[in-house]
Design a protein around this motif. Structure first.
Motif, short mmCIF file in Angstrom:
data_model
loop_
_atom_site.label_atom_id
_atom_site.label_comp_id
_atom_site.label_asym_id
_atom_site.label_seq_id
_atom_site.Cartn_x
_atom_site.Cartn_y
_atom_site.Cartn_z
N ARG A 165 0.71 -1.25 -0.06
CA ARG A 165 -0.21 0.02 0.15
C ARG A 165 0.70 1.19 -0.06
NH1 ARG A 165 -2.92 3.57 3.58
NH2 ARG A 165 -1.65 2.55 5.36
N TYR A 166 1.87 1.30 0.82
CA TYR A 166 2.84 2.38 0.84
C TYR A 166 3.83 2.41 -0.65
CZ TYR A 166 2.18 3.26 5.89
OH TYR A 166 1.61 3.44 6.93
N ARG A 167 4.33 1.23 -0.99
CA ARG A 167 5.09 1.13 -2.23
C ARG A 167 4.27 1.70 -3.44
NH1 ARG A 167 5.61 -2.52 -6.18
NH2 ARG A 167 4.69 -3.92 -5.17
N ARG A 168 2.76 1.39 -3.42
CA ARG A 168 2.13 1.72 -4.74
C ARG A 168 1.72 3.06 -4.97
NH1 ARG A 168 -0.37 -2.24 -7.62
NH2 ARG A 168 -0.96 -0.55 -9.21
N MET A 169 1.70 3.74 -3.48
CA MET A 169 1.62 5.07 -3.39
C MET A 169 2.80 5.97 -3.61
SD MET A 169 -1.73 5.51 -3.27
CE MET A 169 -2.13 7.19 -2.12
N ALA A 170 3.93 5.53 -3.75
CA ALA A 170 5.33 6.27 -3.78
C ALA A 170 5.42 6.53 -5.30
CB ALA A 170 6.36 5.52 -3.05
N PRO A 171 6.28 7.56 -5.42
CA PRO A 171 6.98 7.96 -6.59
C PRO A 171 7.84 6.71 -7.22
CG PRO A 171 7.02 9.77 -5.39
CD PRO A 171 6.82 8.68 -4.51
N ASN A 205 18.41 -6.91 2.25
CA ASN A 205 18.97 -5.84 1.39
C ASN A 205 17.62 -5.45 0.05
OD1 ASN A 205 20.28 -4.88 -1.55
ND2 ASN A 205 21.25 -3.79 0.30
N HIS A 206 16.80 -6.54 -0.28
CA HIS A 206 16.01 -6.44 -1.15
C HIS A 206 14.71 -5.70 -0.61
CE1 HIS A 206 13.61 -7.45 -4.72
NE2 HIS A 206 12.77 -7.78 -4.04
N ILE A 207 14.62 -6.22 0.76
CA ILE A 207 13.40 -5.33 1.56
C ILE A 207 13.66 -4.07 1.91
CG2 ILE A 207 12.06 -5.56 3.68
CD1 ILE A 207 12.30 -8.47 3.35
N GLN A 208 15.21 -3.85 2.03
CA GLN A 208 15.43 -2.38 2.55
C GLN A 208 15.34 -1.46 1.43
OE1 GLN A 208 16.46 -1.02 5.25
NE2 GLN A 208 16.93 1.01 4.67
N LEU A 209 15.91 -1.85 0.26
CA LEU A 209 15.71 -1.23 -1.03
C LEU A 209 14.15 -0.76 -1.43
CD1 LEU A 209 18.20 -2.50 -3.24
CD2 LEU A 209 18.52 -0.37 -2.43
N SER A 210 13.31 -1.67 -1.05
CA SER A 210 11.99 -1.63 -1.48
C SER A 210 11.44 -0.73 -0.43
CB SER A 210 11.21 -2.82 -1.66
OG SER A 210 10.08 -2.62 -1.79
N TYR A 211 11.90 -0.63 0.79
CA TYR A 211 11.42 0.16 1.81
C TYR A 211 11.66 1.65 1.47
CZ TYR A 211 12.26 2.87 6.18
OH TYR A 211 12.13 3.92 6.98
N GLU A 212 13.03 1.99 0.89
CA GLU A 212 13.52 3.34 0.74
C GLU A 212 12.53 3.84 -0.42
OE1 GLU A 212 17.62 2.68 -0.02
OE2 GLU A 212 18.45 2.16 1.82
N VAL A 213 12.17 2.85 -1.48
CA VAL A 213 11.36 3.47 -2.35
C VAL A 213 9.68 3.80 -1.72
CG1 VAL A 213 9.78 2.82 -4.40
CG2 VAL A 213 12.47 2.28 -4.12
N ALA A 214 9.27 2.88 -0.87
CA ALA A 214 8.11 2.81 -0.20
C ALA A 214 7.84 4.17 0.55
CB ALA A 214 7.72 1.82 0.42
N LEU A 215 9.07 4.42 1.28
CA LEU A 215 9.06 6.05 2.14
C LEU A 215 8.75 6.89 1.48
CD1 LEU A 215 9.78 6.36 4.96
CD2 LEU A 215 12.40 6.78 4.20
N GLY A 216 9.01 7.13 0.14
CA GLY A 216 8.44 8.45 -0.81
C GLY A 216 6.97 8.46 -0.55
N SER A 217 6.23 7.47 -0.05
CA SER A 217 4.84 7.78 -0.04
C SER A 217 4.25 8.63 1.39
CB SER A 217 4.08 6.44 0.14
OG SER A 217 4.36 5.77 1.14
N CYS A 218 5.32 8.94 2.10
CA CYS A 218 5.17 9.36 3.59
C CYS A 218 5.48 10.94 3.67
CB CYS A 218 5.83 8.73 4.66
SG CYS A 218 5.72 6.86 4.75
N LYS A 219 4.56 11.59 4.25
CA LYS A 219 4.77 13.20 4.00
C LYS A 219 5.89 13.32 5.16
CE LYS A 219 0.36 14.53 2.37
NZ LYS A 219 -0.85 15.25 2.70
N ASP A 220 6.04 12.43 6.30
CA ASP A 220 6.75 12.88 7.22
C ASP A 220 8.25 11.86 6.92
OD1 ASP A 220 5.41 10.47 7.79
OD2 ASP A 220 5.36 10.33 9.68
N ARG A 221 8.69 11.64 5.83
CA ARG A 221 9.50 10.91 5.67
C ARG A 221 11.06 11.38 5.99
NH1 ARG A 221 7.79 12.59 0.67
NH2 ARG A 221 9.45 13.48 -0.84
N TYR A 222 11.08 12.78 6.08
CA TYR A 222 12.35 13.39 6.72
C TYR A 222 12.38 13.51 7.96
CZ TYR A 222 12.65 13.96 1.51
OH TYR A 222 12.36 13.74 0.04
#
Length: 222
Positions: A165-171, A205-222
């Motif tokens: 759900r997060y990954r699909r909403m991320a750029p 590592n695969h999950i971590q890379l995907s997490y970093e992409v999914a993080l782009g969906s969060c407004k509070d990612r920084y």
């Protein structure tokens, strides 16, 4: 109320649960959006009773929030929740992969090769992305399916839905997607070689890379 009517209602509830679950995971609804039950009833061409049953199940599953006397709302996208989901994915999927490598038989090997082949051939264009996502989900499910634990697989399936759900909403990040795609094949090679240590490290590592992409969906990612 007859048995046939009850069966039809249960079938409708299961059908709309599966459809709505996929639409929620795929980002068909905005994060935080209030669910208009009458609109859903018309859009999905389903009765009110099975629709409410499906919505209650989705709330229990964790893809909707039930508001007292006010219906349902799509969950927001929260970095802390995503962190928790990603950490649980790392814990449970690497455990399942290790068990699958140790316990998986020839049938698991052949199913894994077939799932990886279908994923590699799947089209990632915007027009075919839903089909690619289906192949992607099946690949990851097959990778750990030899673990021998129904409950472990059930928890992993639920975590995948929450994570996706997060990954699909991320750029999209094409360069990372290319690395992730390559890792799908590498994971199969390591699994078939029964190399637990390297397979586990690569999946982390695969999950971590995907997490970093999914993080782009969060407004509070920084």
């Amino acid at each position: 109320m007859g048995e046939a009517h009850l069966n039809n209602s249960a079938t409708s509830a299961s059908r709309i649960f599966d459809t709505l679950r996929q639409d929620l995971v795929n980002g068909r609804f905005e994060a935080g959006e209030k669910i208009a039950i009458n609109v859903l009833k018309d859009h999905y061409q389903v009765g009110l009773s099975p629709l409410r049953e499906a919505l209650n199940r989705l709330a229990a599953y964790g893809l909707l929030m039930q508001e007292n006397q006010r219906g349902f709302r799509v969950l927001s996208l929260d970095r802390r929740e995503l962190n928790d989901i990603a950490e649980m994915r790392r814990e449970l999927e690497t455990m399942a992969l290790e068990r699958a490598i140790r316990l998986g038989d020839a049938e698991w090997e052949s199913e894994l090769l077939a799932a990886a082949h279908r994923l590699k051939r799947a089209d990632q264009s915007p027009e075919e992305v839903d089909q690619w996502e289906l192949m992607h989900t099946r690949y990851h499910r097959t990778l750990v399916s030899g673990c021998g634990s129904v409950w472990l697989l059930r928890f992993i399936d639920q975590l995948h839905d929450q994570f996706d759900r997060y990954r699909r909403m991320a750029p999209s990040v094409p360069q990372v997607r290319q690395v992730l795609d390559g890792q799908h094949g590498e994971l199969v090679d390591l699994a078939l070689a029964r190399d637990v240590k390297k397979a586990r490290a690569l999946l982390e590592n695969h999950i971590q890379l995907s997490y970093e992409v999914a993080l782009g969906s969060c407004k509070d990612r920084y």
